[in-house]
Design a protein around this motif. Structure first.
Motif, PDB file in Angstrom:
ATOM      1  N   PHE A 139      -9.997   8.266  15.230  1.00  0.00           N
ATOM      2  CA  PHE A 139     -10.702   7.068  14.080  1.00  0.00           C
ATOM      3  C   PHE A 139     -11.791   7.808  13.281  1.00  0.00           C
ATOM      4  O   PHE A 139     -12.023   7.275  12.227  1.00  0.00           O
TER       5      PHE A 139
ATOM      6  N   LEU B  30      -7.286   4.707  -1.333  1.00  0.00           N
ATOM      7  CA  LEU B  30      -5.927   4.455  -0.823  1.00  0.00           C
ATOM      8  C   LEU B  30      -5.273   5.712   0.029  1.00  0.00           C
ATOM      9  O   LEU B  30      -4.355   5.144   1.111  1.00  0.00           O
TER      10      LEU B  30
ATOM     11  N   ALA C 210      -6.972   7.419   2.022  1.00  0.00           N
ATOM     12  CA  ALA C 210      -7.647   7.172   3.313  1.00  0.00           C
ATOM     13  C   ALA C 210      -6.701   6.162   4.188  1.00  0.00           C
ATOM     14  O   ALA C 210      -6.731   6.341   5.595  1.00  0.00           O
ATOM     15  N   ALA C 211      -6.560   5.076   3.638  1.00  0.00           N
ATOM     16  CA  ALA C 211      -5.426   4.120   4.175  1.00  0.00           C
ATOM     17  C   ALA C 211      -4.312   4.587   4.782  1.00  0.00           C
ATOM     18  O   ALA C 211      -3.820   4.318   5.799  1.00  0.00           O
TER      19      ALA C 211
ATOM     20  N   ALA D 282      -4.737   6.845   7.831  1.00  0.00           N
ATOM     21  CA  ALA D 282      -4.993   6.183   9.108  1.00  0.00           C
ATOM     22  C   ALA D 282      -3.656   5.984   9.816  1.00  0.00           C
ATOM     23  O   ALA D 282      -3.916   5.898  11.001  1.00  0.00           O
ATOM     24  N   TYR D 283      -2.704   5.868   9.061  1.00  0.00           N
ATOM     25  CA  TYR D 283      -1.302   5.602   9.713  1.00  0.00           C
ATOM     26  C   TYR D 283      -0.847   6.681  10.628  1.00  0.00           C
ATOM     27  O   TYR D 283      -0.654   6.336  12.017  1.00  0.00           O
TER      28      TYR D 283
ATOM     29  N   LEU E 292      -3.280   6.830  13.543  1.00  0.00           N
ATOM     30  CA  LEU E 292      -3.024   5.332  14.736  1.00  0.00           C
ATOM     31  C   LEU E 292      -1.811   5.700  15.641  1.00  0.00           C
ATOM     32  O   LEU E 292      -1.717   5.422  16.619  1.00  0.00           O
TER      33      LEU E 292
ATOM     34  N   ILE F 196      -2.782   7.281  18.510  1.00  0.00           N
ATOM     35  CA  ILE F 196      -3.358   6.448  19.460  1.00  0.00           C
ATOM     36  C   ILE F 196      -2.678   5.527  19.877  1.00  0.00           C
ATOM     37  O   ILE F 196      -2.599   5.330  21.313  1.00  0.00           O
ATOM     38  N   VAL F 197      -1.570   5.035  19.337  1.00  0.00           N
ATOM     39  CA  VAL F 197      -0.496   4.140  19.915  1.00  0.00           C
ATOM     40  C   VAL F 197       0.080   5.104  20.826  1.00  0.00           C
ATOM     41  O   VAL F 197       0.629   4.454  22.142  1.00  0.00           O
TER      42      VAL F 197
END
Lengths: 523, 572
Positions: free
Chosen positions: A395, A437, A439-440, A443-444, A447, A450-451
């Motif tokens: 994160f 953008l 950074a977004a 994040a995928y 994630l 994490i998933v």
């Protein structure tokens, strides 16, 4: 005492921690040939060396050098960066403590110590030549390290690739530095910065552009920024995980600090053609690195490759700060300095990347390496606490508050946005939007990990037990990531002071003497 | 009181840490701790709302003062501060967040038994995020809470959700993140603009100071709209809009919402629809309307269009659903569109309606999702075709469902009416066409909600077939032991009543006597609305029709008893 001698002895005092580490590192390297000890003992010796160096650093904490005469500085940037490098050396040592067999342990830890001494020297260097030597002092042990742990085909390929590209980039860097020297006749960086205030009046300013381009290119290799990034994924994948950790942090750290010292603090400035070109170059590198790093990382399933591309993307964010730093000058008081953002980002990046790699290293056993994202499936069930730490790092990498990575991103983008009165304000705004953008997008893939850890189940649960030194490193990194995130004030004060002091070139009081001495020295 | 506010914000986080760190907590202990904490923070927030002085515009319950700066320095040279305080816009949303957490805990009382400690810890962390967000007086602190909320919600959906939970959680997270990162650029730009364009060159991150500072800027770069696409106000408006429109969600940014709602566990849905969506409209009001009013004025036709399309589209899609939860989710899209319309109408009446409607929608939708949770827990389906006449089986549930639906439909005398009617008036004053179309959406809303109630609650009893194994695993063993054949379906339990009864009470109270609520909201809305000219959206030649319609709306407002109250308060 003779003034030259006084300056020299003061400089030697300031590099005492590095000197001690070099000495003890070499001793460790040599002793390995004669003494047989377990790897834990060697590692403990290396840790003791770091502790000694830290103690020395604290003992010289308040010693200041004459900025225009000394080859090393002990300003805020130098002190705290060296402290930071020492801390991260500890983390790397803890991560690597059980990664090679006993016979090679002394070589490994000795080399790591030498490399750390080099990285600390980069932070302190105030001279073109010393800066180059310090950078090489990091590069050469890195070649050794890449060969050291495993000797199979892939490692060799990675090492060779890194070796040739690194030599190439050193050449570029040296070429650029030569122009910087040729333009001014000075090798002292602070003196260069002082002289650069009068840049519009300097004849043959085009040579300054050549210098900026080549120095930036040479250092872009170290920070793994586009277009000199392409070694990173292959080399990371080909080396053992702890080496990938080291490669993702140390070169990036020294590269960014070298950029601050050699470029933005010297040739940076408003209305300077050199700085404007430097800004444009950094703009392009930043936008390209972020976009390429993040989009290609989306496609990766191999963890090391994923982190390699993520490290390229992070180089891009930091280059945004470099772009802003080119326009920061002594006396300007922006909302955030570019260098301030870079330093904060570096700290956060070191914590989260080394932490994440430490987990990957620790979970991999002798028979089973953690290679792909799927290998982390169901980690939350088998290692709940490790999964929490990994989540914190991921994160933070994605820049979610209140973690350290968020403040890094915030400072960098704030520094770019606070240049509202420039002619280049619009370019900065576009860069910030591209960065956000990205950074977004970034994040995928964080994630996804994490998933995998939380929402998927493992075919075969991991049973690795994490050794306590690595565990301690992971816990320290995670706590600091959270701590800096929740209470960023002290760190931010330090980075701001460091950024201001790095830019500042004080007025010359005893003008003729200092100036001649500087010129003399460089001759 | 300032201490009480900090305590209220932080106590859920402390409890969450306890739940996460103490090993071996069973679901019984966890849910008791969670319920106790949620009730405690609700009582505290109730006390705060009660002590809130109506009629004051500046933030209350804050440490420090507006001169010395609120709160304590947090980062850098002390300009980014950590400061809690409430004003008229946030006080009721603050209380609503605390109240709906109680509903959330109660809704998962029986349904979450595995990994219960983590579930309640996430729920309480989420509560801290929401409370902290509404109580933020600092722009960066606001943003930190704004994004921080994503983490617990991501895990709530991803771990405890339905079959598609992985996709739902990632979609939810990324969608919101894209928007909020753009909003971050907008927020930083506001600070930078205030610093460089303001007369005094103050570097401040404080929301009240920024609002005042930006309003005082007279530089033509900032106030001149020709051409609009070069004006920083409009551009910043768009950046902020990107962040908050995804959260609301306005059409066409709504695609994450049905997925997230259908997959989320009941507690997640309650909080997501009840409060998290309001974060978007709250952001619109707090930042877009209050700090970049020019953007709202220039872009009004587009904004009104998007809102109205959202109202109609949400309603029509809800009409086509057979899954109750999906229906309620789409009804949220529709209702949130109406709230956004009220805000963008930029009339005092419409904005006040929107603020109270945020609370109302939180109450009714929270209640509806909790009702859906009651059904799902018992029958493991949400298909409307599979059930009929549940009144006979679960009379109390039917009562809750009907009351919440009526509140949502905006039946006069219940809370929805208090919010939606002023919104329509406000919209009508600004642009009659949009108001008329939006009103159609409300009629559709009545249609789909009523037909849902008719199918689920009325008619002959018809229950979905459910396997005994599942039912006995979830039903209370004591209730089931009485009579296995008749009592297979557990009646509405005390915890469900505790969760829903306060919502029902407020649905009625706000509907019957909204004065104490509006008294606190109106003074905070007035200065924002005052920045918009009454009819200055069009050129003077067109203005006459607008003025006429505005007068007509005024006449309507005067005639209606409820709105005479609103009109009196705002002095319109």
């Amino acid at each position: 005492m003779d003034p030259t001698l006084a300056v020299l002895s003061r400089a030697l005092l300031i590099v005492l921690p590095e000197a001690l580490m070099l000495l003890l590192g070499t001793a460790l390297l040599t002793a390995g040939a004669f003494v047989k000890l377990s790897r834990r003992t060697w590692c403990a010796l290396a840790v003791a060396t770091v502790a000694i160096a830290a103690a020395t650093l604290f003992s010289i904490w308040n010693d200041r050098a004459d900025v225009y005469a000394s080859v090393v500085l002990n300003d805020t940037l130098s002190r705290y960066a060296r402290l930071g490098f020492l801390f991260f050396t500890l983390v790397i040592l803890a991560t690597a403590h059980d990664q090679v067999e006993d016979s090679r342990a002394s070589d490994l830890f000795g080399t790591i110590l030498i490399l750390s001494a080099g990285s600390m020297l980069v932070a302190a260097a105030n001279d073109l030549i010393l800066m180059f030597v310090a950078l090489e002092l990091v590069s050469i042990p890195t070649y050794l390290l890449l060969y050291l742990p495993r000797r199979d085909e892939r490692t060799r390929e990675a090492a060779t690739k890194y070796f040739f590209l690194s030599i190439f980039s050193s050449g570029l860097l040296l070429f650029g530095m030569a122009y910087l020297y040729g333009l001014s006749g000075m090798s002292n960086l602070k003196a260069l910065g002082f002289a650069a205030r009068f840049v519009p009046e300097v004849p043959n300013i085009q040579f300054g552009l050549i210098a900026v381009v080549f120095v930036l290119a040479g250092l872009a290799f170290r920070v793994a920024a586009v277009p000199l990034h392409f070694y990173a994924p292959d080399v990371y994948e080909g080396s053992p995980a702890f080496m990938a950790a080291l490669l993702s942090w140390v070169p990036k750290g020294i590269g960014m600090i070298a950029i601050i010292r050699v470029l933005t603090s010297t040739v940076g400035g408003l209305n300077s053609p050199v700085a404007d070109k430097g800004f444009l170059l950094a703009w392009v590198i930043a936008a390209a690195s972020m976009t390429l790093g993040n989009t290609v990382a989306l496609l990766q399933n191999n963890l090391k490759r994923l982190f390699a591309y993520s490290s390229i993307a992070h180089a891009g964010y930091m280059m945004t700060g470099v772009a802003a730093a080119f326009h920061n000058t002594q006396g300007s008081l922006p909302l955030a300095f570019g260098a301030e953002g870079i330093l904060l980002y570096l700290l956060a990046y070191g914590l989260m990347t080394l932490g994440a790699f430490a987990i990957i290293v620790a979970l991999g056993g002798p028979d089973r390496e953690i290679a792909t994202v799927d290998d982390l499936n169901g980690l939350a069930k088998s290692h709940p606490r490790t999964a929490v730490a990994m989540t914190v790092f991921l994160f933070s990498l994605a820049g979610i508050p209140p973690l350290a990575g968020f403040w890094g991103k915030y400072q960098i983008f704030a520094s770019a946005l606070s240049s509202i009165n420039d002619d280049y304000a619009r370019s900065y705004q576009y860069l910030v939007v591209i960065g956000l953008l990205n950074a977004a997008i970034g994040a995928y893939y964080y994630l996804r990990i994490i998933v995998a850890m939380y929402f998927k189940t493992a075919d075969q649960a991991l049973t690795t037990k994490i050794a306590w030194p690595t565990g301690a490193a992971i816990v320290a990194c995670a706590l600091l990531t959270i701590g800096f995130g929740v209470y960023p004030s002290p760190t931010c004060n330090v980075t701001r002071r460091a950024a201001i002091e790095a830019i500042r070139s004080p007025e010359v009081t005893a003008a003729p003497r200092t100036a001649t001495r500087v010129v003399d020295r460089s001759n | 009181m300032a201490t009480l506010l900090c305590f209220t914000v932080l106590i859920p986080l402390v409890a969450a840490c306890v739940l996460a760190l103490v090993p071996g907590l069973g679901y019984r202990e966890s849910r008791s701790i969670a319920l106790a904490t949620a009730i405690l923070s609700t009582l505290c927030s109730g006390a705060l709302a009660f002590a809130f002085e109506a009629g004051r515009v500046d933030p209350q319950f804050a440490f420090g003062s507006s001169e010395a700066g609120y709160g304590a320095p947090w980062m850098g040279s002390g300009s980014v501060r950590i400061a809690f305080g409430l004003d008229g816009l946030s006080v009721w949303l603050f209380a609503l967040s605390a109240l709906l957490t109680v509903t959330g805990v109660c809704a998962s009382w029986e349904s979450v038994k595995e990994k219960a400690a983590a579930h309640y810890a996430l729920l309480l962390t989420l509560e801290t995020g929401l409370l902290g967000l509404f109580a933020s007086l600092d722009i960066i602190q606001f943003y930190v809470f704004f994004e921080f909320m994503l983490i617990p919600m991501f895990f709530l959906i991803g771990i405890y959700g339905g079959r598609e939970r992985r996709r739902a959680s990632i979609t939810f997270f990324l969608y919101t993140l894209v928007g909020s990162l753009l909003a971050l650029a907008g927020l930083i730009s506001l600070v930078v603009i205030n610093y460089y364009y303001g007369d005094k060159h103050v570097l401040t991150f404080s929301i009240p100071e920024l609002t005042a500072g930006l309003a005082a800027i007279t530089r033509p770069e900032w106030t001149d709209v020709h051409p609009w696409y070069t004006n920083p106000q409009v551009l910043i408006f768009l950046l902020l809009f990107a962040g908050f429109a995804v959260k609301v969600p306005l059409f066409p940014f709504h695609t994450w919402l049905p997925l997230a709602h259908v997959e989320a566990p009941t507690a997640g849905s309650v909080i997501l629809a009840g409060v998290m969506l309001k974060v978007g409209t709250y952001g619109f009001l707090r930042f877009n309307m209050a700090m970049t009013p020019l953007g709202a004025r220039v872009l009004f036709p587009t904004l009104a269009f998007l809102s109205v399309v959202g109202v109609i589209y949400g309603a029509l899609t809800a009409l086509a659903q057979s899954d109750v939860k999906r229906l309620v989710a789409y009804s949220s899209v529709s209702h949130m569109g109406l709230i956004a319309l009220g805000l963008f109408s930029a009339t005092a009446v419409g904005m006040e309606g929107s603020v109270i409607q945020m609370v109302n929608h939180g109450l009714t939708t929270g209640a509806l999702f909790a009702c859906v949770g009651i059904i799902y827990e018992r029958y493991h389906t949400r298909e409307m075709s599979a059930m009929r006449g549940l009144w006979k089986r679960l009379p109390l549930f039917a009562f809750f469902l009907i009351l919440a639906s009526m509140g949502s439909i905006a039946l006069p005398g219940l809370n929805g009416f208090v919010g939606e009617f002023p919104i329509l008036i406000g919209a009508f004053r600004r642009d009659p066409t949009t108001a008329v179309i939006a009103a159609t959406g409300m009629i559709l809303g009545a249609y789909y909600l009523l037909s849902m109630v008719q199918r689920v609650a009325f008619g002959p009893l018809e229950e979905p077939a459910h396997d005994d194994h599942d039912a006995s695993a979830h039903a209370d063993p004591h209730a089931a032991s009485d009579d296995r054949h008749e009592q297979k379906v557990r009646p509405v339990g005390w915890h469900e009543i505790v969760g829903l009864a306060p919502l029902m009470a407020f649905i009625v109270i706000i509907g019957v006597y909204p004065k104490p609520f509006l008294d606190r909201i109106v003074p905070a809305v007035r200065p924002i609305a005052a920045r918009f000219p009454d009819s200055g959206y069009r050129t003077p030649s067109e203005g006459s029709t607008t003025a006429l319609s505005a007068r007509r709306a005024d006449a309507v407002a005067q005639r209606h008893p409820l709105n005479s109250l609103v009109t009196k308060e705002t002095g319109l």
